[in-house]
Enzyme design. Structure first.
Site, PDB file in Angstrom:
ATOM      1  N   HIS A  75      12.924  64.233  48.159  1.00  0.00           N
ATOM      2  CA  HIS A  75      12.271  62.650  48.837  1.00  0.00           C
ATOM      3  C   HIS A  75      11.347  62.394  48.127  1.00  0.00           C
ATOM      4  CE1 HIS A  75      15.752  62.842  51.940  1.00  0.00           C
ATOM      5  NE2 HIS A  75      16.434  64.497  51.835  1.00  0.00           N
ATOM      6  N   ARG A 112      12.125  55.059  56.229  1.00  0.00           N
ATOM      7  CA  ARG A 112      11.721  55.276  55.055  1.00  0.00           C
ATOM      8  C   ARG A 112      13.013  55.600  54.392  1.00  0.00           C
ATOM      9  NH1 ARG A 112      10.228  59.678  51.383  1.00  0.00           N
ATOM     10  NH2 ARG A 112       9.069  58.841  50.181  1.00  0.00           N
ATOM     11  N   ASN A 148      20.127  61.547  56.408  1.00  0.00           N
ATOM     12  CA  ASN A 148      21.117  61.611  55.547  1.00  0.00           C
ATOM     13  C   ASN A 148      21.482  60.330  55.206  1.00  0.00           C
ATOM     14  OD1 ASN A 148      18.748  62.890  53.666  1.00  0.00           O
ATOM     15  ND2 ASN A 148      20.420  64.696  53.606  1.00  0.00           N
ATOM     16  N   ARG A 358      14.401  73.806  59.216  1.00  0.00           N
ATOM     17  CA  ARG A 358      13.984  72.401  59.037  1.00  0.00           C
ATOM     18  C   ARG A 358      12.760  72.103  59.681  1.00  0.00           C
ATOM     19  NH1 ARG A 358      17.727  67.352  58.794  1.00  0.00           N
ATOM     20  NH2 ARG A 358      15.430  66.594  57.950  1.00  0.00           N
TER      21      ARG A 358
END
Ligand code: HDD
EC number: 1.11.1.6
Length: 701
Positions: A75, A112, A148, A358
């Site tokens: 990313h 973002r 996503n 994560r």
């Protein structure tokens, strides 16, 4: 933007303002010493060697040498914007999260959007998953949504993340290709990892070619938990839906945009905010009661699965509006640090093994990328509520902590800062037991059923695009074994699909299905169901030259503006052109500085001289051919229809008299009623694309 339409200041805007620094009047060193000359280094004689004592030179160069920080390992390419989120009604029944209680509260956010595989300088429009991250600056601390635009993932366990990312990224020997999954090592990995099957169906679909960031969905992917004030927990899945609907580029178009305007999506986000067309997204949730955890034929902790909306409907809960561009890309968009582990009371984790990994990885990567544990106090990352703790010092500590104590418990500081017994974040006391094992749960074992569900749910055009994408992606793999394994894999999804792909990639078509297609579908996954018919934000090129009929231009332009679209005059040279009556019209773009792929639709106004000039210009003809091939709306009035006849478009009836709309090509040779033409054109633009245009393949473009 007018002063009045300036977005309201949020608590985050105010927090950032404290750190804003303007350009100043005098050039100084970092020490504040005024600089007298920044063009010549200090030398012994004006042709002599440079002197070591030139502190201005040293500071300027050493700072420059250190301007870059490591880009995000994935990313890396992204664009951000500020805005706010507002809940529609209190969600107290489900969660105690304070920002989800009161519809009157606007919570500041920074979002973002990103591609995944490409480097920081790669093109925006490549075929790739898009990241969708939102930092909510709530009064209870920062909550980060890190999702996503696709609701599932490649792998089920975070320990495989380095493998999938290595396979996606450019190959290690020659660093080819940039920002593309169309290479042998990616498909080699995929062909050996059956759990990736559902995800690659989405990857090969139009979802990975979004028209803009404001026209794509966002998904939390994992199942999370909501916990209410009584301590009751429920599972929750998050969905963002764009108010403008979900729309995609054509694949050929996306590839060309990558060259013509590599900043296409970043620019679109920036310009739409500058113009006051604020991107908006509605947040929705799927709620699953704890007792229903095991009532699906898949595991809700498996990130390669969706919970079909037909089984658990999505309930809209609020809206995000992005209304302010960042002031400084590096300080904000680059330094923003998202972490799925940033949660607030009322939002908790599930045991999804992908999510669990994560929760470690993002904090770890920020420490490396931003270089210091003090990254959380960078202006963009600071919460808008008070924050105090005994974490000390470290590189680039910018805060001057004035307390004498930096430990707990303490008496010298009055026992503060102290944990709260009433308000603190309490992890949901889920009961867990089991043996320590390195195993995958058998409930994660089925990999094809939802891939088939996805395929079954697509429209004919979406299926055609997916097969074309597979021909491209797998066709770029030299190794016959990998291509065969991929066809075999697709044969587990659907026999017809496998046969269609096999033809294009030089592999013998399978003769038998592995299993019969279950025939089920989930209409909600087809993006055609999510299209919103609006011309708002669409860009239209008006092809013109001297002698153009200004009356036609004005009528169509006005209708487009009223519909929220933007029309730009494209001509051979910048400056102005003269209409048939000698009046000047401003040219916005030239055939050199723009291309059909940078527009959603094309209009060719009449004017005998203008059309005669355009007919002799191959670029103008190519503009039309290409737009037709990419299934865009095209309108022509008066002599403009002659230019369409000169082009290679075919299979369309062009009007010689009254206005005609054939598959999105609107023609009116004798435009007696321009408002009718305009209406028809606006409707066609609102349809986005005419994917089923029958003769498009015959048009060279
Ligand atoms: Fe990730 C960045 C989304 C799985 C490790 N990820 C990153 C970003 C997004 C996602 C949107 C960019 C954040 C930004 O704008 O700064 N990632 C996802 C989703 C996943 C996922 C939706 C699966 C559901 N990621 C995932 C796993 C791992 C990571 C399994 C590691 C175990 N992701 C990272 C990272 C990044 C990152 C290496 C790179 C830059 C960053 O975190 O800040 O830590």
């Amino acid at each position: 933007m007018t002063e009045q339409s300036q977005p309201k200041k949020t608590a985050k805007t105010e927090s950032l303002e404290q750190f804003q620094v303007d350009a100043g009047e005098q050039l100084t060193t970092n020490q504040g010493v005024v600089v007298d000359n920044t063009d010549n280094s200090l030398k012994a004689g004006n042709r002599g060697p440079s002197l070591k004592q030139d502190f201005h030179f040293q500071e300027k160069l050493t700072h420059f040498d250190r301007e870059r920080i490591p880009e995000r390992v994935v990313h890396a390419r992204g664009a951000g914007a500020h805005g706010y989120f507002q809940v529609y009604e209190s969600l107290a029944e489900y969660t105690k999260a304070q920002f989800l209680q009161d519809p009157a509260i606007q919570t500041p956010v920074f979002a973002r959007f990103s591609t995944v595989g490409g480097s920081r300088g790669s093109a925006d429009s490549v075929r790739d998953v898009r990241g969708f991250s939102v930092k909510f600056y709530t009064q209870e601390g920062n909550y980060d949504f890190v999702g996503n635009n696709i609701p599932v993932f490649f792998i089920q366990d975070a320990i495989k993340f380095p493998d999938i990312v290595h396979a996606i990224k450019p190959e290690p020997d020659n660093e080819i290709p940039q920002a593309s999954t169309a290479h042998p090592s990616f498909w080699d990995f995929i062909s050996l990892v059956p759990e990736s099957t559902h995800m690659i169906m989405w990857l090969l679909s139009d979802r990975t070619l979004p028209r803009s960031f404001s026209r794509m969905q966002g998904f939390g992917v994992h199942t999370y938990r909501f916990v209410n004030a009584e301590g009751k927990s429920r599972f929750v899945k998050f969905h963002w839906k764009p108010i403008l609907g979900v729309h995609s580029l054509a694949f050929d178009e996306a590839q060309k945009i990558a060259g013509k305007d590599p900043d296409f999506q970043r620019r679109d986000l920036w310009e739409s905010i500058e113009q006051g067309d604020y991107p908006e997204f509605e947040l929705g949730i799927q709620i699953i009661e704890e007792e229903d955890e095991h009532s699906f034929d898949f595991d809700i902790l498996d990130s390669t699965k969706i919970i079909p909306e037909e089984l658990v409907p999505v309930r809209p809960i609020g809206k995000m509006v992005l209304n302010r561009n960042p002031d400084n890309f590096f300080a904000e968009t680059e330094q923003v640090a998202f972490q799925p582990s940033n949660v607030v009371p009322g939002i908790d984790f599930s045991d999804d093994p992908l999510l669990q990994g994560r929760l470690f990885s993002y904090h770890d990567t920020q420490l490396h990328r931003l270089g210091s544990p003090n990254f959380a106090s960078l202006p963009i990352n600071r919460p808008v509520c008070p924050f105090h703790n005994n974490q000390q010092d470290g590189r680039m500590q910018a805060e001057v902590k004035t307390s004498r104590v930096n430990y707990f418990p303490n008496s010298l500081g009055g026992g503060q800062p102290a944990p709260s017994e009433t308000e603190g974040y309490v992890h949901y006391p889920e009961r867990v037991e089991g043996h320590k094992v390195r195993e995958r749960s058998p409930s994660f074992g089925e990999h094809f059923s939802q891939a088939t569900l996805f395929w079954n749910s697509l429209s004919a055009a979406e299926k055609e695009h997916l097969v074309e994408a597979a021909h491209f992606e797998i066709g770029k793999v030299g190794d016959q074994g990998v291509r065969e394994r991929m066809v075999d894999r697709l044969n587990h999804v659907d026999h017809e699909l496998a046969k269609l792909v096999a033809i294009g990639v030089g592999v013998a078509a399978p003769t038998q299905p592995v299993t019969e297609n279950h025939g089920q579908s989930s209409p909600a996954v087809s993006q055609e169901q999510l299209a919103v018919k609006t011309a708002k934000g669409r860009k239209v090129a008006i092809l013109a030259a001297d002698g153009v009929d200004a009356e036609q231009v004005t009528a169509i332009k006005q209708a487009l503006t009223e519909a929220g679209a933007q029309a730009q005059i494209v001509a051979k040279f910048m400056g102005t052109i003269k209409d048939a009556k000698g009046k000047e019209l401003k040219v916005d773009k030239t055939f050199l500085t723009s291309a059909s792929v940078m527009f959603d639709a094309i209009y060719v106004p009449g004017g005998a001289q203008s059309i005669a000039t355009l007919k002799a210009n191959g670029d103008a003809i190519h503009f039309i051919d290409e737009a037709f091939r990419h299934c865009k709306a095209i309108a022509a009035t008066g002599e403009g229809v002659e230019l369409l006849k000169e082009s290679s478009i075919q299979g369309i009836t062009l009007s010689d008299r009254s206005p005609q709309n054939d598959q999105g090509v609107i023609s009116a040779k004798i435009p007696s009623d321009l408002s009718k033409v305009a209406k028809s054109f606006v409707e066609a633009i609102a349809q986005h694309r005419f994917w089923t245009r029958t003769s498009k393949q015959k048009v060279p473009a």
